[in-house]
Enzyme design. Structure first.
Site, PDB file in Angstrom:
ATOM      1  N   HIS A 154       0.686  -1.233  -0.085  1.00  0.00           N
ATOM      2  CA  HIS A 154       0.128   0.390  -0.276  1.00  0.00           C
ATOM      3  C   HIS A 154       0.829   0.978   0.122  1.00  0.00           C
ATOM      4  CE1 HIS A 154      -3.829  -1.618   0.770  1.00  0.00           C
ATOM      5  NE2 HIS A 154      -3.545  -2.186   0.622  1.00  0.00           N
ATOM      6  N   ASP A 362       3.361   9.136  -1.130  1.00  0.00           N
ATOM      7  CA  ASP A 362       3.030   8.558  -0.685  1.00  0.00           C
ATOM      8  C   ASP A 362       1.447   7.916  -1.263  1.00  0.00           C
ATOM      9  OD1 ASP A 362       0.312   8.638   1.147  1.00  0.00           O
ATOM     10  OD2 ASP A 362      -0.439  10.176   0.850  1.00  0.00           O
TER      11      ASP A 362
END
Ligand code: GDG
Length: 459
Positions: A154, A362
């Site tokens: 992730h 991110d």
């Protein structure tokens, strides 16, 4: 069709309503084919308990294992969040490398991998999630599991030069390659891992997306995670969303609203973002009293030093900018270090003219997609997005910024605030199409499809 076995550090709470997002996507996947969701129970005990606690919900078995205090500190706070998280977010300067933490991380991955291997049946497929469990798949293989096994990361995967800062980088890469399929958020992350395997581990590229390495064939692909746009739009229009928006409107008196929503994490670029808003006020006196910045930042991982330091820094920055500019009837920055319900957040996204999503790095960033999903065609807000968020690969309709460039980000906010409605609609249509084309269902279905066919010969 065999069952689906999912492992993630935290699972949804058995028996409770799903709070939306990822928990719903994985629950749906399990509901469709039946299976097991394995993870940490969230409980920390003084002494080790053997085995797992099982909870049955429809056709899903939740299998939850506890951690000891020593495991929680070494595995979770230590290696996962003091070494892996910073290095994978390109922050080697914040990383703390401790051999004992790594040994504990290995032990937990081994214990959990063995527990999970015992719960599998021969025709199952296994899907492991995220940086907490980089070595778990290999432990399952050593416990005899030889069926299809996929992994999804992730968070970003950094370039080989950064990943190699981890003293155990080879061990971790070898562990990851026990999977048949490794999914990343972006093409950039996929290329970084591929380059590591080829350049450092003498891997041999095969076909479009495979590498033969460590005597195995591993498939590497990007599966950008998405959101559920209809769910967010419904929440934004729902009672909780409307009430939150009305509460804020009562005090903001129709001033323009810029919104940021992030876990309080140093990867999210919060100090730079506040500085950019301060810079906007420095440069544009005409905006004083006309615009407010709402930053919602629920604290996370507060036991880790770097997170405590960030809290102090943000408290100081927000206080300084408000001290410099606030007036009797105007507070420039509303900085709320607390959690709000999903419905309220969606209503606030809809109210805002500008969504400010400026992480320094991110994996994806779902807030960017949620902000877009909450807008309406009549009067859409503008997304200002960091080019270093994974979401930037798909979200070209945003105003893209370098989050380290404070003046550039301030200019982007200004441009967003003054953008004519025609351009806002055009940009929003592009963004809306992008988040709908690759939404949360697309993500899980395309990963599972790839995992099911992973044992077929490489074209
Ligand atoms: C990791 C990766 C990747 C935030 N504040 C509140 C709240 N949130 C929700 C948001 C969003 C989620 O939390 C955060 O997701 P992000 O994607 O922005 O970031 P991470 O937590 O760092 O997640 C990231 C993600 O995994 C998925 O793969 O995109 O890159 O770092 O949904 O809305 N939710 C509620 N109250 C809050 O105050 N209810």
């Amino acid at each position: 069709m065999g069952r689906l076995i999912i492992a993630s550090n935290r699972t949804a709470t058995p028996g409770a309503d799903r709070a939306g997002g990822l928990a719903v996507a994985l629950s749906d996947a399990l509901a469709e084919r039946g299976g097991v969701w394995f993870g940490w129970s969230g409980d920390i005990l003084e002494r080790e308990t053997r085995g797992v606690r099982l909870f049955v919900e429809d056709n899903t078995d939740f299998a939850l294992a506890d951690l000891t205090t020593q495991e929680y500190e070494g595995y979770y706070l230590g290696f996962a969040n003091r070494a892996l998280w910073p290095v994978f977010h390109y922050r080697v300067d914040l990383a703390h490398f401790d051999e004992q933490d790594f040994a504990t991380y290995e032990d937990v991955n081994r214990r959990f991998g063995r527990l999970l291997a015992q719960l599998t049946r021969p025709d199952d497929i296994v899907w492991i999630h995220d940086y907490h469990f980089l070595l778990m798949g290999q432990e399952m293989r050593q416990s005899g599991w030889d069926g299809p096994m996929g992994f999804f990361l992730h968070i970003p995967f950094p370039p080989p030069e950064v990943f190699s800062a981890l003293p155990q980088h080879q061990r971790l890469a070898r562990g990851l390659c026990a999977h048949d399929l490794i999914g990343f958020q972006t093409a950039r992350d996929t290329a970084n891992f591929r380059r590591y395997l080829v350049d450092i581990c003498a891997g041999e590229p095969v076909g479009e997306d495979c590498v033969r390495v460590f005597d195995r064939m591993v498939r590497l692909r990007a599966f950008p995670i998405g959101t559920d746009p209809d769910d967010i739009a419904a929440l934004a229009a729902g009672t909780e969303g409307a009430q939150a928006a009305a509460r804020l409107e009562r005090v903001s008196a129709s001033r323009a609203l810029v919104i940021g929503v992030d876990r309080m994490d140093y990867s999210k670029g919060l100090p730079q973002r506040m500085a950019a808003f301060g810079r906007l006020l420095d440069d544009h006196a005409e905006l004083h009293g006309k615009v407010s910045f709402l930053q919602i930042a629920p604290p996370s991982r507060e036991a880790v030093d770097a997170y405590q330091a960030l809290r102090v820094e943000l408290d100081g920055l927000a206080g300084k900018i408000n001290g410099d500019y606030a007036d009797l009837d105007w507070v420039p920055i509303r900085y709320l270090a607390r959690n709000y319900p999903r419905g309220a957040l969606s209503g606030l996204y809809r109210l805002a003219q500008v969504g400010l999503v400026t992480p320094l790095h991110d994996g994806m960033n779902l807030v960017a997609k949620e902000f877009v999903a909450a807008q309406t065609l009549e009067d859409p807000g503008v997304l200002v997005l960091s080019e270093l968020a994974g979401a930037a690969e798909q979200m070209q309709g945003a105003i893209l910024v370098n989050p380290h460039d404070i003046a550039g980000t301030a200019d982007a906010i200004h441009r967003a605030l003054s953008m004519p409605v025609e351009e806002r609609r055009e940009r929003w249509a592009v963004l809306d199409a992008a988040i709908r084309a690759e939404d949360l269902s697309w993500w899980r279905l395309s990963f599972l499809k790839a995992l099911e066919t992973v044992r077929e010969p490489v074209a």
